[in-house]
Structure formats: C-alpha cells, structure tokens
Design a protein around this motif. Structure first.
Motif, mmCIF file in Angstrom:
data_model
loop_
_atom_site.group_PDB
_atom_site.id
_atom_site.type_symbol
_atom_site.label_atom_id
_atom_site.label_comp_id
_atom_site.label_asym_id
_atom_site.label_seq_id
_atom_site.Cartn_x
_atom_site.Cartn_y
_atom_site.Cartn_z
ATOM 1 N N ARG A 112 0.798 -1.256 0.096
ATOM 2 C CA ARG A 112 0.093 0.019 0.111
ATOM 3 C C ARG A 112 0.867 1.304 0.074
ATOM 4 N N TRP A 113 1.005 1.958 -1.259
ATOM 5 C CA TRP A 113 2.194 2.628 -1.460
ATOM 6 C C TRP A 113 1.619 4.148 -1.755
ATOM 7 N N THR A 114 2.345 5.217 -1.591
ATOM 8 C CA THR A 114 2.183 6.490 -1.979
ATOM 9 C C THR A 114 3.375 6.962 -2.183
ATOM 10 N N VAL A 115 3.651 7.900 -3.372
ATOM 11 C CA VAL A 115 4.772 8.594 -3.600
ATOM 12 C C VAL A 115 4.546 9.960 -3.757
ATOM 13 N N VAL A 116 4.873 10.803 -2.769
ATOM 14 C CA VAL A 116 4.838 12.284 -2.728
ATOM 15 C C VAL A 116 5.761 12.904 -3.582
ATOM 16 N N CYS A 117 5.207 13.723 -4.470
ATOM 17 C CA CYS A 117 5.923 14.360 -5.663
ATOM 18 C C CYS A 117 5.888 15.772 -5.826
ATOM 19 N N PRO A 118 6.922 16.421 -4.951
ATOM 20 C CA PRO A 118 7.029 17.866 -4.972
ATOM 21 C C PRO A 118 7.644 18.513 -6.212
ATOM 22 N N THR A 119 7.310 19.778 -6.541
ATOM 23 C CA THR A 119 8.132 20.371 -7.540
ATOM 24 C C THR A 119 9.041 20.881 -7.211
ATOM 25 N N TYR A 120 9.720 22.327 -7.504
ATOM 26 C CA TYR A 120 10.837 22.748 -7.260
ATOM 27 C C TYR A 120 10.934 23.049 -5.651
ATOM 28 N N LEU A 121 11.919 22.728 -4.769
ATOM 29 C CA LEU A 121 11.702 22.298 -3.450
ATOM 30 C C LEU A 121 12.624 23.439 -2.766
ATOM 31 N N PRO A 122 12.469 24.720 -2.562
ATOM 32 C CA PRO A 122 13.197 25.620 -1.811
ATOM 33 C C PRO A 122 12.987 25.231 -0.319
ATOM 34 N N GLY A 123 13.923 25.797 0.382
ATOM 35 C CA GLY A 123 13.764 25.680 1.903
ATOM 36 C C GLY A 123 12.656 26.623 2.492
ATOM 37 N N GLY A 124 12.284 26.480 3.469
ATOM 38 C CA GLY A 124 11.222 27.327 3.840
ATOM 39 C C GLY A 124 10.056 26.615 4.902
ATOM 40 N N GLU A 125 9.580 27.295 5.799
ATOM 41 C CA GLU A 125 8.570 26.485 6.859
ATOM 42 C C GLU A 125 7.482 26.259 5.848
ATOM 43 N N ALA A 126 6.514 25.286 6.741
ATOM 44 C CA ALA A 126 5.034 25.211 6.007
ATOM 45 C C ALA A 126 4.324 26.361 6.163
ATOM 46 N N GLN A 127 3.571 26.537 5.023
ATOM 47 C CA GLN A 127 2.704 27.653 4.860
ATOM 48 C C GLN A 127 1.078 27.070 5.136
ATOM 49 N N GLY A 128 1.060 26.014 4.718
ATOM 50 C CA GLY A 128 -0.211 25.161 4.867
ATOM 51 C C GLY A 128 -1.290 25.304 3.833
ATOM 52 N N GLN A 129 -1.002 26.331 2.743
ATOM 53 C CA GLN A 129 -1.767 26.618 1.597
ATOM 54 C C GLN A 129 -1.135 25.855 0.385
ATOM 55 N N PHE A 130 -1.237 24.798 0.071
ATOM 56 C CA PHE A 130 -0.663 24.429 -1.115
ATOM 57 C C PHE A 130 -1.936 23.289 -2.012
ATOM 58 N N ARG A 131 -1.332 22.947 -3.226
ATOM 59 C CA ARG A 131 -2.413 22.194 -3.728
ATOM 60 C C ARG A 131 -1.753 20.882 -4.172
ATOM 61 N N ALA A 132 -2.591 19.830 -4.065
ATOM 62 C CA ALA A 132 -1.941 18.264 -4.129
ATOM 63 C C ALA A 132 -2.911 17.898 -5.143
ATOM 64 N N GLU A 133 -2.564 16.806 -6.088
ATOM 65 C CA GLU A 133 -3.376 16.331 -7.251
ATOM 66 C C GLU A 133 -2.710 14.871 -7.284
#
Length: 206
Positions: A147-168
């Motif tokens: 039972r797998w999931t691969v999380v695939c972020p785009t360009y990944l700069p440093g920084g804290e969580a903002q909490g407002q993003f999109r997942a598809e």
C-alpha cells in the motif's frame, strides 16, 4: 503509531522526524552517521546502518506500522538499490504501508499524454538521471502489492510550512512551480498518519 524513517538526516526527513516525535509517535530511523541527528527522545530509536543493506532494513522493521522514506538519489543508484530490499523486508515483517518522497518529474505530462513530465520534449531538465532513478523506484513500488504512496513535490526551496498548497493525484497542479521543504514534509507526514492517497503519486505545488 510506529514509523520506520529512512532519510532522516535530509531536508524533508528531519522535519518529518520532528513532527512525528512532537505528536508522540515512535520512530526508528536508520542513519549512516549518528551525529547527524541532534534530536533525542525515548520514542526515537536510532539504528546506525544503511538503507541499501537488507540486514539493516530487516533488523529495523520490528513493530513498525508504516515506513516513510525520504531517501534521495544521492547522486547515484541509492533508490534502485534500496527499494527492492525495502519491499522484501516489509513483506517479510508483514508491514504493508509505505510513503516515499519522489519528484514531480515522474508525474504524468498534461501536454503529452502517455509520457511522464521528465520524458516530455519540453522538459527543462538538463539531466534526467535522478528522475529515472525515481521512476524505477516508483515502478517497483507499484508492482509490489504494498500500500504505497509517492509524494512528488515540484521545485523544493527551503522554508517553513505555509499550509496553503495544492495536491493532485498523478499530475502536478496546473501552473505549480514550487513548494517548500516544510510543506512537503508536513504533507508526507499527514499522508502516512491519515493513510491517504494509497496507490498513487501525488503532485504538490502552490
């Protein structure tokens, strides 16, 4: 919940580790160098070892509920070496759930159906070696029966969580160009805890 965490010394892995411990979960982390982990907790078990060692993986799997892998390519073949060993160790221990961090390059291309983003003729990548490593690791997971999931972020700069993003599922959110390490770690941890997005890649972007 008891997590086995791989890549705990990396940018995403460190944040996943911190969040899991803050939420009072148990974590076993396989690390090559113990001094790269400054956190200490009675809920954290550090195992000096290598994710590319079948014996180290098997020895760390006792009592584990979910595996989270934040391993990168490390400029070589770490993913294609470690993934089949991880699958074997999980199956032997009866652990079925795994969440990994990949790359947006292995998501489907919107403009070129049938191709992945890194394979598309309009890719901006100067090299596809790392994306190919991630593709092979994903293919192994997809064929594993786990039972797998691969999380695939785009360009990944440093920084804290903002909490407002999109997942598809399986695609990068349209027009997405970046997402911080903090939000990527928070989402990866959430997926593991909530048992969400099973059996798919998940594109992340603002």
């Amino acid at each position: 919940m008891h997590f086995l965490l791989l890549g705990a010394t990396g940018r995403v892995g460190q944040r996943v580790l911190t969040q899991a411990l803050q939420d009072h979960h148990e974590v076993t982390a396989i690390v090559r160098s113990m001094d790269k982990i400054s956190l200490r907790s009675d809920r954290l078990t550090l195992v000096q070892g290598n994710a590319c060692s079948a014996g180290d993986l098997a020895g760390a799997m006792t009592g584990v509920d979910v595996v989270i892998s934040c391993l990168g390519t490390d400029g070589g073949t770490v993913l294609t070496e470690a993934t089949p060993l991880l699958i074997g160790a999980m199956k032997a221990a009866g652990v079925s759930r795994v969440v990994t961090v990949g790359t947006a390059g292995i998501l489907q291309s919107r403009e070129h159906p049938g191709l992945l983003r890194f394979q598309a003729p309009d890719t901006r990548r100067s090299s596809t070696r790392a994306a190919e490593e991630h593709r092979q690791a994903w293919a192994l997971l997809a064929a594993s029966g786990l039972r797998w999931t691969v999380v695939c972020p785009t360009y990944l700069p440093g920084g804290e969580a903002q909490g407002q993003f999109r997942a598809e599922r399986d695609f990068l959110p349209d027009g997405g160009t970046s997402i911080t390490v903090g939000d990527t770690a928070a989402f990866t941890y959430h997926v593991a805890v909530e048992d969400a997005y099973v059996g798919c890649r998940v594109g992340l972007a603002y």
